[in-house]
Every structure is written in C-alpha cells, then in structure tokens.
Motif scaffolding. Structure first.
Motif, short mmCIF file in Angstrom:
data_model
loop_
_atom_site.label_atom_id
_atom_site.label_comp_id
_atom_site.label_asym_id
_atom_site.label_seq_id
_atom_site.Cartn_x
_atom_site.Cartn_y
_atom_site.Cartn_z
N THR A 153 0.94 -1.19 0.16
CA THR A 153 0.01 -0.10 -0.09
C THR A 153 0.87 1.27 0.00
N LEU A 154 1.70 1.35 0.60
CA LEU A 154 2.82 2.30 0.85
C LEU A 154 3.55 2.71 -0.32
N GLY A 155 4.08 1.46 -0.86
CA GLY A 155 4.55 1.62 -2.41
C GLY A 155 3.61 2.02 -3.60
N LEU A 156 2.51 1.83 -3.39
CA LEU A 156 1.49 2.35 -4.48
C LEU A 156 1.27 3.82 -4.17
N HIS A 157 1.16 4.09 -2.74
CA HIS A 157 1.00 5.57 -2.70
C HIS A 157 2.12 6.42 -2.70
N ARG A 158 3.34 5.71 -2.49
CA ARG A 158 4.39 6.73 -2.77
C ARG A 158 4.35 7.00 -4.45
N TRP A 159 4.36 6.09 -5.31
CA TRP A 159 4.56 6.15 -6.63
C TRP A 159 3.72 6.89 -7.34
N THR A 160 2.26 6.41 -6.80
CA THR A 160 1.01 7.18 -7.37
C THR A 160 1.17 8.65 -7.26
N GLY A 161 1.73 9.23 -5.78
CA GLY A 161 1.75 10.51 -5.53
C GLY A 161 3.02 11.28 -6.22
N THR A 162 4.06 10.63 -6.62
CA THR A 162 5.07 11.28 -7.37
C THR A 162 4.57 11.46 -8.90
N ALA A 163 3.69 10.44 -9.38
CA ALA A 163 3.11 10.68 -10.71
C ALA A 163 2.24 11.62 -10.74
N ILE A 164 1.37 11.93 -9.85
CA ILE A 164 0.57 13.00 -9.62
C ILE A 164 1.28 14.37 -9.61
N ALA A 165 2.37 14.28 -8.71
CA ALA A 165 3.15 15.67 -8.88
C ALA A 165 3.66 15.96 -10.11
N LEU A 166 4.15 14.77 -10.92
CA LEU A 166 4.77 15.22 -12.31
C LEU A 166 3.78 15.32 -13.20
N ALA A 167 2.49 14.75 -13.33
CA ALA A 167 1.28 15.17 -13.90
C ALA A 167 0.95 16.59 -13.82
N GLY A 168 0.92 16.87 -12.72
CA GLY A 168 0.55 18.26 -12.38
C GLY A 168 1.29 19.23 -12.88
N VAL A 169 2.79 19.20 -12.99
CA VAL A 169 3.68 20.05 -13.56
C VAL A 169 3.40 19.88 -15.05
N SER A 170 3.12 18.85 -15.72
CA SER A 170 2.74 18.87 -17.08
C SER A 170 1.71 19.56 -17.41
N ALA A 171 0.57 19.46 -16.62
CA ALA A 171 -0.57 20.21 -16.60
C ALA A 171 -0.41 21.72 -16.94
N ALA A 172 0.47 22.12 -15.76
CA ALA A 172 0.94 23.45 -15.71
C ALA A 172 1.70 24.15 -16.96
N ILE A 173 2.53 23.30 -17.41
CA ILE A 173 3.15 23.57 -18.64
C ILE A 173 2.46 23.70 -19.81
N VAL A 174 1.43 22.82 -20.05
CA VAL A 174 0.48 22.72 -21.17
C VAL A 174 -0.27 24.29 -20.92
N THR A 175 -0.85 24.35 -19.83
CA THR A 175 -1.64 25.67 -19.31
C THR A 175 -0.91 26.95 -19.89
N TYR A 176 0.50 26.78 -19.56
CA TYR A 176 1.36 28.15 -19.62
C TYR A 176 1.26 28.60 -21.11
N ARG A 177 1.16 27.63 -21.99
CA ARG A 177 1.10 28.13 -23.46
C ARG A 177 0.21 29.10 -23.64
N ALA A 178 0.39 29.98 -24.78
CA ALA A 178 -0.32 30.86 -25.13
C ALA A 178 -1.72 30.43 -25.61
N LYS A 179 -1.82 29.20 -26.43
CA LYS A 179 -2.97 28.54 -26.88
C LYS A 179 -2.88 27.32 -26.19
N PRO A 180 -3.26 27.13 -25.03
CA PRO A 180 -3.04 25.94 -24.48
C PRO A 180 -3.94 24.62 -25.27
N GLY A 181 -3.27 23.47 -25.37
CA GLY A 181 -3.98 22.32 -26.06
C GLY A 181 -5.19 21.89 -24.91
N ARG A 182 -6.49 22.43 -25.15
CA ARG A 182 -7.37 22.12 -24.14
C ARG A 182 -7.79 20.55 -24.07
#
Length: 215
Positions: A153-182
């Motif tokens: 359970t801890l392993g799933l929680h650890r790596w899913t949380g890490t993936a969520i943080a990376l996905a959040g950064v990816s979403a921020a990069i996409v949103t930052y574009r002048a014309k974000p890919g919706r």
C-alpha cells in the motif's frame, strides 16, 4: 495550527513511524491494534473484555507498542525532517481539492465555452501543481527515501503520489502556453482525478487501517 494538529493525530503518528521503519501492511495493522489496545486500557475497558483477549496476541501487541515508545523516546530531539514529514497528511488535501476543482471548471468550459473560466483553470492548475510538488516532497520525507517498500500500500501511495506531482507539472506547462491544448489538458485532468481518488484511498488505508471503508 489546525493543520499541525491534524497531521499529528494519534493514528497518523503511528502510521508515520511504521512507514519510516519500512513495515509490511500486516505489521502496520498489528502495530495499530497494539496502540488501540493500550488506548482501550487507558480509557477503562471492562475486566471481562480484557480477560477475553488472547494472551499471546496481547503480549505481542504490548511488545510492539513498547518498542514504538522506546523509539519515540530516542527520537525525542527535534528533527526538522521528521516534523516536515508529519505535515504531509495535512498538506495533501490542497492539491487534491485544487486539481479536482480545475477538472470541474474544465467540464463547465466543455458545456459552456463562453463561460470565461480559462483564467480560473489556469490558476487552479498552477497552484495545484505547486502544492502537488510540495506534498510529494513531504511524503518522501515522511516515508523515507527508498525505491521499494515492504508495504504494498505504501509503495502504491508513494509512486502514485510522485506521478500525480509530475502530471500536475505537465498540466501547468500545457496551461502556460499562449494557446493551451485543451484536449491534452482535459486528458491530464481526467487522469489526475482518477489517480487522486485512488491515492486518497491508499493514504487512508495506511492511516486508518485495512478496509477502512468497510467494503
């Protein structure tokens, strides 16, 4: 102050120690049971209830609790790393709420493109990404820096949380574009919504015990 109180609740404190010691799920459940027995005894459990408990299990639970208390006494000196790790359970609720709110705002944009919620989505994604990075970092401080865990359970929680943080950064990069890919942003937010629900469940499994929802 309220965040600190929540983060240092009894069940979370025991889970925190178990994670740092790299215990298995079964050992974590046994430790929690030991803590519950000590708590029941301190609050005046009846003699009949005490006598009905299995003697071997009680001795084992007492041993585990004594070991945890001894460890806590040894670690009584203030540790900034340990303190920050204990803030993880309180902080994780912010990126969860922000990302889910961003997903909801994006759904409204799908239904009503003229609603003008693009700045709202941008703000929610940015703040959610920042909170996700901080929550993931505090999570690693709480559980210890290692690549594998004895607790599934801890392993799933650890790596899913890490993936969520990376996905959040990816979403921020996409949103930052002048014309974000919706379309891409919506795909990421949908994935985040599913991952966050699973992540929240696994976190509660560790702090509240197996099958905490009674399903």
């Amino acid at each position: 102050m309220l965040m600190i109180i929540v983060a240092m609740s009894i069940s979370t404190a025991y889970a925190h120690e178990a994670h740092r010691k790299d215990m298995t799920d079964a050992e974590m459940a046994e430790m929690k049971q030991a803590a519950q027995k000590v708590h029941d005894g301190a609050t005046g459990a009846s003699a009949d209830e005490a006598n009905s408990a299995d003697a071997t299990s009680s001795e084992m639970s007492a041993d585990i609790h004594s070991e945890m208390m001894a460890t806590n006494r040894q670690d009584a000196a203030f540790s900034l790393t340990d303190f920050l790790g204990r803030l993880h359970p309180a902080l994780v609720h912010f990126p969860i709420a922000l990302f889910l709110a961003a997903g909801l705002a994006e759904l409204i944009l799908v239904a009503r493109p003229a609603s003008g919620l693009e700045p709202t989505v941008r703000f929610l994604v940015y703040t959610g990404a920042a909170g996700g990075i901080l929550a993931a970092l505090l999570g690693w401080l709480a559980a210890g820096f290692r690549l594998s865990d004895r607790s599934e359970t801890l392993g799933l929680h650890r790596w899913t949380g890490t993936a969520i943080a990376l996905a959040g950064v990816s979403a921020a990069i996409v949103t930052y574009r002048a014309k974000p890919g919706r379309i891409l942003l919506r795909f990421i937010l949908a994935g985040l919504a599913v991952a966050l629900l699973l992540q929240h469940y696994w976190g509660a499994e560790m702090s509240l015990g197996p099958n905490h929802m009674g399903m």
